[in-house]
Design an enzyme around this catalytic site. Structure first.
Site, PDB file in Angstrom:
ATOM      1  N   CYS A 112      41.719  47.458  52.683  1.00 34.65           N
ATOM      2  CA  CYS A 112      40.709  47.179  53.727  1.00 34.65           C
ATOM      3  C   CYS A 112      41.301  46.538  54.979  1.00 34.65           C
ATOM      4  O   CYS A 112      40.648  46.476  56.019  1.00 34.65           O
ATOM      5  CB  CYS A 112      39.596  46.294  53.164  1.00 34.65           C
ATOM      6  SG  CYS A 112      38.712  47.080  51.816  1.00 34.65           S
ATOM      7  N   HIS A 257      35.886  42.741  58.936  1.00 34.03           N
ATOM      8  CA  HIS A 257      35.798  43.802  57.922  1.00 34.03           C
ATOM      9  C   HIS A 257      34.420  43.734  57.256  1.00 34.03           C
ATOM     10  O   HIS A 257      33.975  42.688  56.814  1.00 34.03           O
ATOM     11  CB  HIS A 257      36.908  43.614  56.889  1.00 34.03           C
ATOM     12  CG  HIS A 257      36.739  44.483  55.701  1.00 34.03           C
ATOM     13  ND1 HIS A 257      36.546  45.846  55.808  1.00 34.03           N
ATOM     14  CD2 HIS A 257      36.696  44.204  54.372  1.00 34.03           C
ATOM     15  CE1 HIS A 257      36.405  46.355  54.600  1.00 34.03           C
ATOM     16  NE2 HIS A 257      36.487  45.386  53.719  1.00 34.03           N
ATOM     17  N   ASN A 287      30.836  49.321  52.734  1.00 27.99           N
ATOM     18  CA  ASN A 287      32.225  48.932  52.958  1.00 27.99           C
ATOM     19  C   ASN A 287      33.066  50.204  53.030  1.00 27.99           C
ATOM     20  O   ASN A 287      33.237  50.892  52.029  1.00 27.99           O
ATOM     21  CB  ASN A 287      32.677  48.029  51.799  1.00 27.99           C
ATOM     22  CG  ASN A 287      34.112  47.555  51.937  1.00 27.99           C
ATOM     23  OD1 ASN A 287      34.892  48.124  52.691  1.00 27.99           O
ATOM     24  ND2 ASN A 287      34.460  46.524  51.194  1.00 27.99           N
TER      25      ASN A 287
HETATM   26  O1  UT7 Z   1      36.811  45.318  50.810  1.00 21.98           O
HETATM   27  C1  UT7 Z   1      37.706  44.363  50.290  1.00 21.98           C
HETATM   28  C2  UT7 Z   1      37.048  43.104  50.265  1.00 21.98           C
HETATM   29  N1  UT7 Z   1      35.945  43.179  49.304  1.00 21.98           N
HETATM   30  C3  UT7 Z   1      35.091  42.206  49.312  1.00 21.98           C
HETATM   31  O2  UT7 Z   1      35.220  41.361  50.134  1.00 21.98           O
HETATM   32  C4  UT7 Z   1      34.030  42.153  48.227  1.00 21.98           C
HETATM   33  C5  UT7 Z   1      33.793  40.709  47.913  1.00 21.98           C
HETATM   34  N2  UT7 Z   1      32.844  40.475  46.847  1.00 21.98           N
HETATM   35  C6  UT7 Z   1      31.524  40.618  47.023  1.00 21.98           C
HETATM   36  O3  UT7 Z   1      31.071  41.038  48.067  1.00 21.98           O
HETATM   37  C7  UT7 Z   1      30.641  40.173  45.911  1.00 21.98           C
HETATM   38  O4  UT7 Z   1      31.382  39.440  44.953  1.00 21.98           O
HETATM   39  C8  UT7 Z   1      29.903  41.324  45.190  1.00 21.98           C
HETATM   40  C9  UT7 Z   1      28.861  41.913  46.115  1.00 21.98           C
HETATM   41  C10 UT7 Z   1      30.908  42.397  44.775  1.00 21.98           C
HETATM   42  C11 UT7 Z   1      29.185  40.805  43.966  1.00 21.98           C
HETATM   43  O5  UT7 Z   1      28.292  39.770  44.324  1.00 21.98           O
HETATM   44  P1  UT7 Z   1      28.308  38.388  43.548  1.00 21.98           P
HETATM   45  O6  UT7 Z   1      27.233  37.577  44.124  1.00 21.98           O
HETATM   46  O7  UT7 Z   1      29.705  37.838  43.586  1.00 21.98           O
HETATM   47  O8  UT7 Z   1      27.891  38.842  42.103  1.00 21.98           O
HETATM   48  P2  UT7 Z   1      28.663  38.614  40.729  1.00 21.98           P
HETATM   49  O9  UT7 Z   1      29.833  39.529  40.634  1.00 21.98           O
HETATM   50  O10 UT7 Z   1      28.864  37.152  40.481  1.00 21.98           O
HETATM   51  O11 UT7 Z   1      27.557  39.106  39.749  1.00 21.98           O
HETATM   52  C12 UT7 Z   1      26.292  38.384  39.617  1.00 21.98           C
HETATM   53  C13 UT7 Z   1      25.447  39.125  38.596  1.00 21.98           C
HETATM   54  C14 UT7 Z   1      26.199  39.467  37.322  1.00 21.98           C
HETATM   55  O12 UT7 Z   1      25.308  39.365  36.250  1.00 21.98           O
HETATM   56  P3  UT7 Z   1      25.288  38.040  35.310  1.00 21.98           P
HETATM   57  O13 UT7 Z   1      26.683  37.917  34.797  1.00 21.98           O
HETATM   58  O14 UT7 Z   1      24.899  36.938  36.242  1.00 21.98           O
HETATM   59  O15 UT7 Z   1      24.280  38.410  34.293  1.00 21.98           O
HETATM   60  C15 UT7 Z   1      26.584  40.916  37.532  1.00 21.98           C
HETATM   61  O16 UT7 Z   1      26.736  41.599  36.295  1.00 21.98           O
HETATM   62  O17 UT7 Z   1      25.027  40.379  39.164  1.00 21.98           O
HETATM   63  C16 UT7 Z   1      25.399  41.442  38.280  1.00 21.98           C
HETATM   64  N3  UT7 Z   1      25.696  42.619  39.076  1.00 21.98           N
HETATM   65  C17 UT7 Z   1      24.740  43.478  39.460  1.00 21.98           C
HETATM   66  N4  UT7 Z   1      23.413  43.502  39.258  1.00 21.98           N
HETATM   67  C18 UT7 Z   1      22.740  44.508  39.805  1.00 21.98           C
HETATM   68  C19 UT7 Z   1      26.885  43.033  39.554  1.00 21.98           C
HETATM   69  N5  UT7 Z   1      26.723  44.165  40.272  1.00 21.98           N
HETATM   70  C20 UT7 Z   1      25.408  44.459  40.220  1.00 21.98           C
HETATM   71  C21 UT7 Z   1      24.624  45.487  40.759  1.00 21.98           C
HETATM   72  N6  UT7 Z   1      23.299  45.473  40.528  1.00 21.98           N
HETATM   73  N7  UT7 Z   1      25.162  46.474  41.500  1.00 21.98           N
END
Ligand code: UT7
Length: 336
Positions: A112, A257, A287
């Site tokens: 990225c 980004h 993204n």
């Molecule tokens: O391009 C390179 C740079 N990339 C980035 O900068 C991405 C950076 N990361 C992010 O933007 C975020 O971490 C994400 C959007 C990928 C995820 O958001 P988050 O708030 O960090 O969520 P998380 O991974 O902590 O997941 C929270 C909950 C989990 O469930 P539990 O464990 O709390 O039960 C996940 O399993 O949300 C769940 N989850 C989803 N639920 C519904 C993860 N993906 C999804 C989804 N739909 N698509």
């Protein structure tokens, strides 16, 4: 006076197919509400069978050359994570299809951060007299490496391409890139990875069902990536501001980004910039990795947000992990 690289053209392209959060919610355990509130994304574009990264790059490149008013360049740098083939690079074919026979052309892999790295690479070539005019492209078809069963990545990434023309010029003219801050930390390489398909782990044979092996897909550890993205983009942006001699509050537009609107706002907060000064188009394109910054730039210029004379700061973070920033005063350039 040293030679600067001056932005002289801008062009973008996204494939026509729009994929909404609702559409993804039909096949994945996710919801429009989760995707919107956790990322800010409402839809993205996916290319579909038969369309490769090089095809998107040619479209964006054509528009950037038109915007520059000249098809004359002697270097093509293509930043991508999703090249048309593992070998050869995609840039020479893109150059050839743009009518740029025999020019220097190479791919650059910084995930990225690829576009910001490619700007620095082309700037170096211009400063050294290796090139007079360069076409710098960021293009991706992440839809080809996303695991359709992985809700943590499939909802985030989109396909697209963006390109700029850089020409040799003076450091004090509008459009001159005012320096570059680049960095990496390879100890964190597993945070964003396609495990197989390279020399460390050659492509695995498909299982007896004929299914594509899970380790040939893109995977990301979202939470730590989020934390590192905020810290590194804020520090790199500050280093770039120091280099340009700009106070954060004098920046008109922060074009970061487009990974997550919460990341962009957190970086703005850390820099002491108003969140309203952050360019956002990830709601409509997701993204798009190396294509992200030029797509956001063009969206902000077309929308009348960025106007000539504005101070623009760009910063990215991506797999590797890598990060980088640059800045310029926006010139009289409209997307082609
Ligand atoms: O391009 C390179 C740079 N990339 C980035 O900068 C991405 C950076 N990361 C992010 O933007 C975020 O971490 C994400 C959007 C990928 C995820 O958001 P988050 O708030 O960090 O969520 P998380 O991974 O902590 O997941 C929270 C909950 C989990 O469930 P539990 O464990 O709390 O039960 C996940 O399993 O949300 C769940 N989850 C989803 N639920 C519904 C993860 N993906 C999804 C989804 N739909 N698509």
């Amino acid at each position: 006076m040293s030679r600067a690289a001056v932005l002289a053209g801008l062009g973008t392209y996204v494939p026509p197919r729009v994929v909404t959060n609702e559409e993804l919610s039909r096949t994945l355990d996710t919801s429009d509400e989760w995707i919107r509130t956790r990322t800010g994304i409402t839809r993205r574009h996916w290319a579909g069978p038969g369309t490769a990264t090089g095809d998107l790059a040619v479209e964006a490149g054509t528009r950037a050359l038109k915007s520059a008013g000249s098809g004359d360049v002697d270097l093509v740098v293509l930043a991508t994570t999703t090249p048309d083939h593992p070998c050869p690079a995609t840039a020479p074919e893109v150059a050839s299809r743009l009518g740029l026979q025999t020019v220097a052309a190479y791919d650059l892999a910084a995930v990225c951060s690829g576009f910001v790295y490619a700007l620095a690479s082309a700037t170096g070539a211009i400063a050294a007299g290796i090139a007079e005019r360069a076409l710098v492209i960021g293009a991706e078809t992440y839809s080809t490496i996303l695991n359709p069963e992985d809700r943590t990545t499939s909802v985030i990434f989109g396909d697209g391409a963006g390109a700029v023309v850089l020409r040799a010029g003076d450091p004090d003219e509008p459009g001159a890139l005012l320096g570059h801050d680049l960095g990496s930390d390879g100890s964190l390489k597993d945070l964003i990875i396609v495990p197989s398909g390279g020399s460390r782990q050659p492509v695995a044979a498909a299982g007896t069902s004929g299914a594509r092996p899970a380790d040939s897909y893109f995977s990301m550890q979202g939470k730590p990536v989020f934390r590192h993205a905020v810290t590194r983009m804020a520090a790199s942006s500050q280093a770039m501001l120091d280099r340009a001699g700009w106070a954060a509050e004098t920046v008109d537009w922060f074009v970061g980004h487009q990974a997550n609107v919460r990341i962009l706002h957190a970086v703005a907060d850390q820099l002491g910039m108003a969140r309203e000064r952050t360019a956002v188009n990830l709601d409509r394109v997701g993204n798009t990795s190396a294509a992200s910054i030029p797509l956001a730039l063009a969206d902000a210029v077309t929308g009348g947000l960025i106007t000539p004379g504005d101070r623009v700061l760009m910063s990215a973070f991506g797999g590797g992990v890598t990060w980088g920033s640059t800045a310029l005063v926006w010139p009289e350039v409209a997307p082609g």
